[in-house]
Design an enzyme around this catalytic site. Structure first.
Site, PDB file in Angstrom:
ATOM      1  CB  SER A 120       3.713   3.928  -0.049  1.00 53.67           C
ATOM      2  OG  SER A 120       4.956   4.544  -0.234  1.00 53.67           O
ATOM      3  CE1 TYR A 144       3.369   3.027  -5.368  1.00 53.33           C
ATOM      4  CE2 TYR A 144       4.823   4.376  -4.014  1.00 53.33           C
ATOM      5  CZ  TYR A 144       4.126   3.204  -4.226  1.00 53.33           C
ATOM      6  OH  TYR A 144       4.176   2.206  -3.273  1.00 53.33           O
ATOM      7  CE  LYS A 148       0.557   2.040  -3.157  1.00 52.00           C
ATOM      8  NZ  LYS A 148      -0.019   0.705  -3.111  1.00 52.00           N
TER       9      LYS A 148
HETATM   10  N1  NAD Z   1       8.510  -2.589  -2.294  1.00 53.20           N
HETATM   11  C1  NAD Z   1       8.489  -1.414  -1.703  1.00 53.20           C
HETATM   12  O1  NAD Z   1       9.519  -0.808  -1.463  1.00 53.20           O
HETATM   13  C2  NAD Z   1       7.175  -0.782  -1.286  1.00 53.20           C
HETATM   14  C3  NAD Z   1       7.186   0.350  -0.456  1.00 53.20           C
HETATM   15  C4  NAD Z   1       5.971   0.923  -0.067  1.00 53.20           C
HETATM   16  C5  NAD Z   1       4.770   0.376  -0.511  1.00 53.20           C
HETATM   17  N2  NAD Z   1       4.795  -0.708  -1.334  1.00 53.20           N
HETATM   18  C6  NAD Z   1       3.528  -1.251  -1.818  1.00 53.20           C
HETATM   19  O2  NAD Z   1       3.475  -2.640  -1.557  1.00 53.20           O
HETATM   20  C7  NAD Z   1       2.776  -3.322  -2.594  1.00 53.20           C
HETATM   21  C8  NAD Z   1       3.625  -4.443  -3.161  1.00 53.20           C
HETATM   22  O3  NAD Z   1       4.841  -3.894  -3.648  1.00 53.20           O
HETATM   23  P1  NAD Z   1       5.910  -4.827  -4.395  1.00 53.20           P
HETATM   24  O4  NAD Z   1       7.232  -4.210  -4.195  1.00 53.20           O
HETATM   25  O5  NAD Z   1       5.691  -6.242  -4.014  1.00 53.20           O
HETATM   26  O6  NAD Z   1       5.469  -4.588  -5.918  1.00 53.20           O
HETATM   27  P2  NAD Z   1       5.526  -5.608  -7.149  1.00 53.20           P
HETATM   28  O7  NAD Z   1       5.469  -4.787  -8.374  1.00 53.20           O
HETATM   29  O8  NAD Z   1       6.651  -6.586  -6.980  1.00 53.20           O
HETATM   30  O9  NAD Z   1       4.158  -6.419  -6.989  1.00 53.20           O
HETATM   31  C9  NAD Z   1       2.907  -5.847  -7.302  1.00 53.20           C
HETATM   32  C10 NAD Z   1       2.037  -6.949  -7.873  1.00 53.20           C
HETATM   33  O10 NAD Z   1       0.744  -6.413  -8.177  1.00 53.20           O
HETATM   34  C11 NAD Z   1       0.327  -6.895  -9.454  1.00 53.20           C
HETATM   35  N3  NAD Z   1      -0.647  -5.927  -9.999  1.00 53.20           N
HETATM   36  C12 NAD Z   1      -0.467  -4.620 -10.282  1.00 53.20           C
HETATM   37  N4  NAD Z   1      -1.598  -4.074 -10.745  1.00 53.20           N
HETATM   38  C13 NAD Z   1      -2.538  -5.057 -10.757  1.00 53.20           C
HETATM   39  C14 NAD Z   1      -3.904  -5.111 -11.122  1.00 53.20           C
HETATM   40  N5  NAD Z   1      -4.548  -4.054 -11.625  1.00 53.20           N
HETATM   41  N6  NAD Z   1      -4.550  -6.298 -11.013  1.00 53.20           N
HETATM   42  C15 NAD Z   1      -3.929  -7.393 -10.522  1.00 53.20           C
HETATM   43  N7  NAD Z   1      -2.626  -7.395 -10.151  1.00 53.20           N
HETATM   44  C16 NAD Z   1      -1.948  -6.240 -10.263  1.00 53.20           C
HETATM   45  C17 NAD Z   1       1.618  -7.022 -10.258  1.00 53.20           C
HETATM   46  O11 NAD Z   1       1.511  -7.904 -11.352  1.00 53.20           O
HETATM   47  C18 NAD Z   1       2.582  -7.546  -9.183  1.00 53.20           C
HETATM   48  O12 NAD Z   1       2.552  -8.960  -9.108  1.00 53.20           O
HETATM   49  C19 NAD Z   1       2.392  -2.246  -3.603  1.00 53.20           C
HETATM   50  O13 NAD Z   1       1.081  -1.816  -3.326  1.00 53.20           O
HETATM   51  C20 NAD Z   1       3.378  -1.138  -3.323  1.00 53.20           C
HETATM   52  O14 NAD Z   1       2.866   0.117  -3.698  1.00 53.20           O
HETATM   53  C21 NAD Z   1       5.961  -1.297  -1.729  1.00 53.20           C
END
Ligand code: NAD
Length: 324
Positions: A120, A144, A148
């Site tokens: 991120s 957070y 990362k």
């Molecule tokens: N959406 C954004 O704006 C954004 C921006 C930068 C980075 N990211 C990164 O992208 C990734 C996905 O983001 P998102 O928005 O889809 O998040 P989200 O919360 O919708 O999805 C994350 C998924 O990971 C699962 N999860 C969490 N911890 C877990 C564990 N210990 N074991 C198994 N499953 C687990 C959750 O149940 C969920 O289904 C993340 O790593 C997030 O940090 C997202």
């Protein structure tokens, strides 16, 4: 049809579920590993998956084995709410760093040679230079972001010619792919909040109007989820070519900055609704401007974002969250 299995951790969440759609379209066999801590298992109807907490090595091993021989892992699973991480720093660090370690360990054990990790822009905190290049100093302003930074470091320990790893640092992914879009609980991201407020006739909260930006509100870099997922496929091909073990991270954004007020105006137009704006004080941890330098992604992956802010907002507005 290429039929290759790709393990998608966190594949029931926003970005992971969108990736599953695109992978299927391209003839891959996505296999999801998720603990559903922040998502709904119903979203995986018709998708192969195993339930496991990635902080539990034995359970995760079972889940990865169930996937069969996998070509790559796309590791989306993480706790991803910045504000929540401030209240629960230990939980975030333990989950996100622990999950990264498990995934890397299992790739090694099971001979999976390619690992793509969702990192991120939160790793940069308040960057000195905009647009931000991948070499910028890490200065996360939340647990957070720190999780990362540490997850990237853990994966770095496992990198080898046998396990190629790339950290993709997303800026602000937005939009939907068909039925699958963004619905976090609570939703803290700007565009979903704006659309919800417009539809509900509620005021849109804007944090800070005295930043050094053209209209005083924060400027961010939004990227359509379709473009973002395409970049993952391009990154996977790049890993297959095995070109470099030097490069460990690549930014994924649009490279274009949009202010909060600009986003609200675009949403008003897309929905033909007028927003009432509630200006609130700045939030700690919000830099004035955050935009990606996306040259490296273009150079390495031949990837360039194609969809603009109007499309991101329209696609988000059209998707209806089917799971409660
Ligand atoms: N959406 C954004 O704006 C954004 C921006 C930068 C980075 N990211 C990164 O992208 C990734 C996905 O983001 P998102 O928005 O889809 O998040 P989200 O919360 O919708 O999805 C994350 C998924 O990971 C699962 N999860 C969490 N911890 C877990 C564990 N210990 N074991 C198994 N499953 C687990 C959750 O149940 C969920 O289904 C993340 O790593 C997030 O940090 C997202």
């Amino acid at each position: 049809m290429n039929g290759r299995t790709i393990i998608v951790t966190g594949g029931a969440g926003y970005l992971g579920r969108c990736a599953v759609e695109v992978l299927r379209e391209r003839g891959f066999r996505p296999f999801v590993v998720d603990n559903f801590s922040a998502s709904h298992r119903e979203s995986l109807e018709g998708v192969d998956f195993a339930e496991a907490d990635l902080c539990d090595l034995a359970k995760s091993r079972e889940a990865f084995r169930k996937a069969g021989s996998a070509h790559a892992v796309i590791h989306f699973a993480a706790l991803a709410l910045v504000e929540e991480s401030v209240r629960q720093p230990e939980r975030y660090l333990k989950n996100n760093v622990g999950a990264a370690e498990t995934v890397a360990r299992l790739c090694g054990e099971l001979g999976i040679g390619r690992l793509i990790h969702s990192s991120s822009c939160a790793v940069y905190g308040f960057p000195k230079e905009i647009p931000v290049k991948e070499g910028a100093t890490f200065a996360p302003s939340s647990p957070y972001g720190e999780s990362k930074v540490r997850a990237e470091a853990v994966l770095g320990r496992f990198r080898s010619p046998q396990l190629r790893v790339i950290n993709l640092r997303y800026f602000n992914p937005v939009g939907a792919i068909g039925r699958f879009g963004e619905r976090h609980d609570p939703e803290t991201h700007l565009i979903p909040r704006v659309i919800e407020a417009l539809r509900g006739g509620q005021p849109v909260s804007v944090f800070g109007r005295d930043y050094e930006t053209p209209d005083g509100t924060c400027v961010r870099d939004f990227v359509h989820v379709k473009d973002l997922i395409e970049a993952h496929l391009a990154a996977m091909e790049w890993l297959e070519r095995g070109v470099s073990t030097e490069i460990s991270a690549v930014n994924l954004g649009s490279g274009v900055g949009r202010s909060v007020l600009e986003v609200i105006k675009t949403a008003e137009k897309a929905l033909s609704l007028k927003a009432e704006i509630a200006f609130l004080p700045r939030r700690p941890g919000d830099p004035a401007r955050l935009m990606a330098d996306v040259e490296l992604a273009e150079k390495l992956f031949g990837w360039r974002p194609r969809l603009g802010i109007d499309q991101m907002i329209r696609d988000h507005a059209q998707f209806i969250f089917p799971f409660r």
